[in-house]
Design a protein around this motif. Structure first.
Motif, PDB file in Angstrom:
ATOM      1  N   THR A  98       0.832  -1.204   0.000  1.00 35.54           N
ATOM      2  CA  THR A  98       0.000   0.000   0.000  1.00 35.54           C
ATOM      3  C   THR A  98       0.864   1.250   0.000  1.00 35.54           C
ATOM      4  N   LYS A  99       1.879   1.288   0.860  1.00 32.58           N
ATOM      5  CA  LYS A  99       2.778   2.435   0.944  1.00 32.58           C
ATOM      6  C   LYS A  99       3.461   2.678  -0.399  1.00 32.58           C
ATOM      7  N   TYR A 100       3.944   1.614  -1.016  1.00 30.74           N
ATOM      8  CA  TYR A 100       4.637   1.746  -2.295  1.00 30.74           C
ATOM      9  C   TYR A 100       3.742   2.415  -3.338  1.00 30.74           C
ATOM     10  N   PHE A 101       2.544   1.894  -3.493  1.00 32.13           N
ATOM     11  CA  PHE A 101       1.658   2.410  -4.536  1.00 32.13           C
ATOM     12  C   PHE A 101       1.132   3.802  -4.222  1.00 32.13           C
ATOM     13  N   TYR A 102       0.758   4.041  -2.985  1.00 33.29           N
ATOM     14  CA  TYR A 102       0.208   5.355  -2.657  1.00 33.29           C
ATOM     15  C   TYR A 102       1.252   6.461  -2.798  1.00 33.29           C
ATOM     16  N   GLU A 103       2.487   6.193  -2.413  1.00 30.52           N
ATOM     17  CA  GLU A 103       3.536   7.199  -2.584  1.00 30.52           C
ATOM     18  C   GLU A 103       3.759   7.476  -4.068  1.00 30.52           C
ATOM     19  N   LEU A 104       3.699   6.434  -4.883  1.00 29.64           N
ATOM     20  CA  LEU A 104       3.856   6.602  -6.328  1.00 29.64           C
ATOM     21  C   LEU A 104       2.705   7.427  -6.909  1.00 29.64           C
ATOM     22  N   LEU A 105       1.481   7.115  -6.495  1.00 29.25           N
ATOM     23  CA  LEU A 105       0.309   7.843  -6.986  1.00 29.25           C
ATOM     24  C   LEU A 105       0.361   9.313  -6.585  1.00 29.25           C
ATOM     25  N   ASN A 106       0.762   9.560  -5.325  1.00 26.74           N
ATOM     26  CA  ASN A 106       0.871  10.949  -4.861  1.00 26.74           C
ATOM     27  C   ASN A 106       1.924  11.713  -5.668  1.00 26.74           C
ATOM     28  N   GLU A 107       3.035  11.046  -5.960  1.00 30.34           N
ATOM     29  CA  GLU A 107       4.095  11.679  -6.766  1.00 30.34           C
ATOM     30  C   GLU A 107       3.583  12.064  -8.146  1.00 30.34           C
TER      31      GLU A 107
END
Length: 227
Positions: free
Chosen positions: A57-66
């Protein structure tokens, strides 16, 4: 912190009037001690599942926010299996948004007389109501508007956001030679009514294959995280 919701796989605590904390658990859904991500009840506990889910979850959400896509994610603490997110209002009593790339699962159960199982399809979005008693019924755009769950403009925004996020997940999985067949999202309204992705992105929310073979959610997370 005050617990405000007890879920099947995570609990929710109130931090303040704008933020909540998600506590991921090692409980998974299933029946008779067998893991089943589509089940509506907790079936067993597997050590490390919560850590894998919050890591992915952390991996994908940080990517989406970026990438500037709208989410409720703020931060995560992998040592504690926790994530801090913005408070969000769900649509109605909650909806699930499925993006499909292949004719499998409930799609083929409904439309199997028109299409062969496993057929690649144009990315397709469908919405179901979160309602265990009614087996999470499929709902149309017009019905969503009629029932004041979301209006037509919100539907179009949500649909495009789901397609955009699904494509990013699809591309990231492909880097591990994993092919995404479908994925389930949840969306809600955050500040000023803005539509945003909420909840988690983990193996239990998607169906993926590797070399033509279906990969179980827990194994998928291990492959993706390189563990």
């Amino acid at each position: 912190m005050k617990k405000i919701y007890t879920g099947k796989t995570k609990d929710v605590y109130e931090i303040n009037d704008k933020e909540v904390l998600l506590k991921f658990k090692d409980d998974v859904t299933g029946e008779d001690g067998v893991f089943d991500p589509g089940a509506n009840h907790v079936g067993l506990t597997i050590e490390g599942v919560g850590h894998q889910a919050v890591s992915m979850t952390k991996y994908f959400y940080e990517l989406l926010n970026e990438k500037g896509l709208s989410t409720h994610f703020i931060s995560a603490d992998l040592d504690k299996n926790e994530a801090v997110v913005k408070k969000a209002e769900v649509f109605g009593k909650g909806v699930e948004v499925i993006v499909r790339y292949y004719a499998v699962g409930s799609f083929i159960r409904r439309y199997g007389s028109y299409i062969e199982e496993g057929t690649k399809i144009n990315p397709y979005v469908e919405i179901t109501l979160k309602d265990d008693d009614r087996n999470d019924p499929l709902i149309t755009e017009d019905a969503l508007d009629l029932l004041n769950i979301m209006n037509h403009e919100e539907y179009e925004t949500l649909k495009q956001l789901a397609l955009d996020i699904g494509q990013i997940v699809r591309e990231e999985l492909a880097k591990k030679d994993l092919e995404l067949y479908d994925i389930k999202f949840e969306f809600g309204r955050i500040e000023d009514g803005k539509i945003a992705l909420i909840d988690e992105i983990s193996g239990g929310n998607m169906r993926a294959y590797k070399d033509g073979q279906y990969i179980e959610p827990l194994e998928l997370e291990k492959i993706f995280l390189g563990k």
